[in-house]
Motif scaffolding. Structure first.
Motif, PDB file in Angstrom:
ATOM      1  N   ALA A 173       8.824   1.184   2.141  1.00 34.97           N
ATOM      2  CA  ALA A 173       7.970   1.831   1.149  1.00 34.97           C
ATOM      3  C   ALA A 173       7.962   1.050  -0.158  1.00 34.97           C
ATOM      4  O   ALA A 173       6.927   0.931  -0.831  1.00 34.97           O
ATOM      5  CB  ALA A 173       8.454   3.260   0.908  1.00 34.97           C
ATOM      6  N   PHE A 174       9.116   0.494  -0.544  1.00 33.90           N
ATOM      7  CA  PHE A 174       9.212  -0.241  -1.804  1.00 33.90           C
ATOM      8  C   PHE A 174       8.366  -1.512  -1.772  1.00 33.90           C
ATOM      9  O   PHE A 174       7.804  -1.926  -2.800  1.00 33.90           O
ATOM     10  CB  PHE A 174      10.683  -0.588  -2.077  1.00 33.90           C
ATOM     11  N   LYS A 175       8.237  -2.144  -0.625  1.00 36.68           N
ATOM     12  CA  LYS A 175       7.528  -3.429  -0.528  1.00 36.68           C
ATOM     13  C   LYS A 175       6.005  -3.271  -0.540  1.00 36.68           C
ATOM     14  O   LYS A 175       5.295  -4.273  -0.630  1.00 36.68           O
ATOM     15  CB  LYS A 175       7.968  -4.167   0.738  1.00 36.68           C
ATOM     16  N   TYR A 176       5.516  -2.036  -0.411  1.00 36.53           N
ATOM     17  CA  TYR A 176       4.066  -1.846  -0.475  1.00 36.53           C
ATOM     18  C   TYR A 176       3.554  -2.158  -1.881  1.00 36.53           C
ATOM     19  O   TYR A 176       4.228  -1.890  -2.884  1.00 36.53           O
ATOM     20  CB  TYR A 176       3.701  -0.401  -0.140  1.00 36.53           C
ATOM     21  N   ASP A 177       2.346  -2.678  -1.962  1.00 30.47           N
ATOM     22  CA  ASP A 177       1.673  -2.827  -3.241  1.00 30.47           C
ATOM     23  C   ASP A 177       1.466  -1.437  -3.848  1.00 30.47           C
ATOM     24  O   ASP A 177       1.048  -0.506  -3.161  1.00 30.47           O
ATOM     25  CB  ASP A 177       0.329  -3.527  -3.050  1.00 30.47           C
ATOM     26  N   LYS A 178       1.769  -1.310  -5.149  1.00 33.21           N
ATOM     27  CA  LYS A 178       1.730   0.003  -5.794  1.00 33.21           C
ATOM     28  C   LYS A 178       0.351   0.642  -5.679  1.00 33.21           C
ATOM     29  O   LYS A 178       0.228   1.844  -5.398  1.00 33.21           O
ATOM     30  CB  LYS A 178       2.095  -0.135  -7.275  1.00 33.21           C
ATOM     31  N   THR A 179      -0.705  -0.130  -5.879  1.00 40.88           N
ATOM     32  CA  THR A 179      -2.060   0.427  -5.785  1.00 40.88           C
ATOM     33  C   THR A 179      -2.357   0.901  -4.373  1.00 40.88           C
ATOM     34  O   THR A 179      -2.910   1.993  -4.167  1.00 40.88           O
ATOM     35  CB  THR A 179      -3.095  -0.630  -6.206  1.00 40.88           C
ATOM     36  N   TYR A 180      -1.966   0.106  -3.380  1.00 36.07           N
ATOM     37  CA  TYR A 180      -2.198   0.478  -1.988  1.00 36.07           C
ATOM     38  C   TYR A 180      -1.375   1.707  -1.617  1.00 36.07           C
ATOM     39  O   TYR A 180      -1.855   2.615  -0.946  1.00 36.07           O
ATOM     40  CB  TYR A 180      -1.844  -0.697  -1.084  1.00 36.07           C
ATOM     41  N   PHE A 181      -0.139   1.730  -2.094  1.00 35.28           N
ATOM     42  CA  PHE A 181       0.734   2.874  -1.796  1.00 35.28           C
ATOM     43  C   PHE A 181       0.139   4.164  -2.368  1.00 35.28           C
ATOM     44  O   PHE A 181       0.134   5.206  -1.715  1.00 35.28           O
ATOM     45  CB  PHE A 181       2.123   2.622  -2.388  1.00 35.28           C
TER      46      PHE A 181
END
Length: 708
Positions: free
Chosen positions: A393-401
């Motif tokens: 979850a941490f490695k996702y791009d913040k906007t995509y998450f």
């Protein structure tokens, strides 16, 4: 009463004439035996016989008159709360009778044009209703209009009770009796259907009153938050000496409500994510976003439990919006437990060497300590399923998450805004809040009474989310009771465990507002754990619309063994009952007259005439949807004990001078405040249990890592 095939009750009471004649002849035999040319001894014997005949005929006439009077106006049926009958083996529903072919026949007879004067109010009654309106503002006649509309015994033209419908539906049986339902049938669950304001809540009060006095665990879900129903439940708890066991949870009155963590108790950690994700739309493209939301909520919940923190809506909302602090906290706790002794200095060194320009787009702007922890963990030969989920979850791009969890954001905002957040995300360590925190298993152990007011008129989404979370929690508790019973692991040594399961009577008013995937297992699997559900709703289409699937709605309906149907306005709902009834034969009396002449001049017969009565038999439904549409308020048809049809009418409430009835909700709050258990006591009692549950949940999450 006639023993002939055709029963005639809608006719003049001719029995009165024979009764009067027999009485007069008997009086003559006593007063003037010589007038009958009898000796005194024989005359007195004849008088006894005549008076006996007069009594029998008078009773028959009075029965006909009472039958015809009930066709227009049923006698008032009212009961004080303390006089509602109570049995340990049966459930009281009201007064009524078992519906048979005879009652279908009598109901058909009321439709004939020639008997309407026995069924409909008299012309004088209609005149009184017209004048009641015409004289309402006329000087000098206002008082007369007031007297006409006054419902008193001395007014022969008083208006009919404001219950509507057709009194004949109950008047077809003059000898009604108390209607009882076997308690053994309640575990098969009960469905109550009826349109708005026809008596569903009154029936609920009657059933809840008996459940409280019988000592059952009583749980009442009321989406509207009906104040009168709340007052009645509290009054009955007080009358039964169980007011100390009463818990009030009300989203509309948070200042007087007990607190409840809707997602803090579970058997498996995955239940937390399921309870939240089930409130999200699942049609079309929303299904994929619902699955993403489930996954990330599950990651957060597993991490919180591993950190020995109880999940709640506040925590879920915080870490769904920003999972970085949770990742750092769990990574540090994990490395303290499993990592090398010098891991902190290694992480600090990695953080100092991080260059913003060399970071991927997804990691730019992130905390350098978090990035350093991620790189250090990836370089180590360590594996932890909770850490693995947090890293992904941490490695996702913040906007995509934010996009893939956007569906859960608005729901969490609603559940964590204002005073409601304090109710459903309670702070167990707060010393400033004395409102108790209840848990279903503890309520069941205590034999408690819980009223849940969801205030659905204010916010349907929050009401549905909290209600369904409670249902899911109850299903989990039912599973625990199946496996372990209700024995308290924190009970003092020497305390004997309960020998039998408690009876848990659950009443769900307006249950179409609450029904979801959690409700079905509560119906078809929780009966063995002592749960017996009584659900109330207006129409079955409400349930189908809420579920969104007709097959699933049929699955829900198939789990209700008992059906009680008050007045309904939807034919499809009425047919749920009428289609289960058999067809019966009814008799029709037909008069035939004819005449024929003779053209033979030699015949001594010029014409012939004949008059005859023919009885024909036809097959009709025992009950039609039209009858259910015309039911008066407070009356119902009930399918009990394997499809036996009963006609029932409920008693009107009589709360005058009831010492147990509280004056207002404020008085209930004041009374409960004196018996509330503070949160300090709750936390001490449950502290050991929670740590044991946390350990179990961590082990469960580790063993079921593949589920994520």
């Amino acid at each position: 009463m006639s023993e002939h095939p055709v029963e005639a009750l809608l006719r003049p009471p001719v029995e009165l004439w024979s009764a009067v004649a027999a009485s007069a002849t008997g009086a003559i035999a006593i007063l003037a035996p010589w007038g009958l040319m009898m000796p005194p001894g024989l005359a007195y014997a004849a008088a006894a016989v005549l008076f006996s005949l007069a009594l029998v005929r008078a009773r028959q006439a009075l029965r006909v008159l009472r039958y015809q009077r009930n066709m227009r106006r049923l006698p008032r049926y009212q009961l004080r709360a303390e006089r509602i009958p109570l049995s340990r083996h049966k459930l009281f529903l009201g007064k009524g009778f078992r519906w048979t072919q005879r009652h279908t026949q009598r109901l058909r007879d009321t439709l004939r044009p020639d008997v309407q004067r026995y069924v409909q109010p008299s012309p004088l009654y209609h005149w009184a209703r017209r004048k009641e309106v015409a004289w309402e503002s006329t000087p000098g006649l206002k008082q007369a209009a007031h007297l006409l509309r006054h419902s008193a015994w001395w007014n022969p033209l008083k208006p009919l009770p404001s219950v509507g419908g057709t009194p004949a539906l109950h008047a077809v049986e003059p000898d009604e009796e108390d209607v009882w339902m076997n308690l053994g049938e309640r575990v098969g669950h009960t469905l109550v259907l009826g349109t708005t304001r026809v008596g569903k809540t009154r029936l609920a009060e009657i059933l809840i009153t008996q459940d409280i006095r019988r000592g059952d665990v009583v749980i009442v879900f009321d989406p509207k938050g009906d104040a009168d129903l709340l007052r009645r439940i509290y009054a009955e708890a007080k009358r039964a000496g169980r007011d100390s066991e009463f818990y009030l949870f009300h989203l509309g009155f948070p200042e007087m409500s007990a607190r409840y963590n809707a997602i803090g108790n579970f058997s498996r950690i995955t239940e937390v994510a399921t309870r939240i994700a089930n409130q999200l739309p699942s049609e079309g493209n929303s299904a994929a976003f619902k699955e993403f939301a489930w996954r990330f909520v599950n990651i957060v919940a597993r991490a919180l439990v591993a950190l020995r923190r109880r999940p709640d809506y506040q925590h879920i909302r915080r870490y769904i919006n920003d999972i970085e602090p949770l990742f750092i906290e769990y990574a540090q706790a994990y490395l303290l437990r499993e990592g090398a002794p010098d891991w902190a200095s290694d992480v600090e060194e990695i953080a100092g060497n991080i260059s913003e320009r060399n970071l991927s787009t997804a990691l730019r702007g992130r905390d350098r300590k978090a990035i350093a922890l991620m790189r250090y963990l990836q370089a180590q030969d360590l594996y932890d399923p909770v850490m693995d989920g947090l890293l992904s979850a941490f490695k996702y791009d913040k906007t995509y998450f934010d996009k893939i969890v956007s569906s859960v954001g608005p729901l969490m905002e609603k559940l964590t805004t204002g005073k409601i957040a304090e109710l459903i995300s309670p702070d167990y360590l707060s010393d400033n809040d004395n409102r108790p925190i209840f848990e279903w298993l503890d309520v069941i152990r205590r034999g408690g009474i819980v009223y849940v007011g969801l205030d659905a008129l204010t916010d349907t989404t929050v009401a549905s989310a909290v209600g369904n979370s409670m249902f899911a929690d109850l299903v989990s508790v039912a599973g625990h009771i199946y496996k372990h019973g209700v024995t308290d692991p924190n009970a003092e040594p020497g305390v004997q465990p309960q020998a039998s399961l408690p009876t848990i009577s659950m009443h769900a008013d307006e249950f179409n507002e609450l029904i979801g995937d959690e409700f079905v297992p509560l119906l078809n699997k929780a009966g063995g754990a002592g749960f017996q559900v009584t659900a109330y709703t207006q129409t079955w289409s409400d349930v189908e619309a809420k579920i969104g699937n007709r097959a699933k709605a049929g699955q829900v309906a198939g789990n209700f063994n008992t059906m009680i149907m008050l007045r309904v306005k939807e034919l499809a709902t009425a047919e749920m009952l009428t289609d289960q009834l058999s067809r019966v034969e009814v008799l029709t009396l037909m008069s035939v007259s004819g005449v024929s002449d003779s053209s033979d001049p030699l015949s001594g017969v010029d014409f012939q005439s004949r008059n005859e009565d023919r009885i024909s038999v036809s097959e009709v439904p025992m009950l039609t949807p039209a009858e259910l549409v015309r039911l008066p308020k407070g009356q119902a048809f009930a399918l009990l004990e394997g499809g036996c049809l009963w006609k029932v009418r409920m008693p009107l409430p009589d709360d005058r001078g009831d010492p147990a009835m509280p004056d207002s909700l404020a008085s209930i709050a004041a009374a409960m405040e004196r018996t509330y258990i503070t949160n300090d006591h709750w936390y001490r009692v449950n502290d050991t249990w929670w740590h044991e549950s946390a350990d179990t949940a961590v082990r469960t999450s580790s063993e079921n890592a593949d589920d994520v």
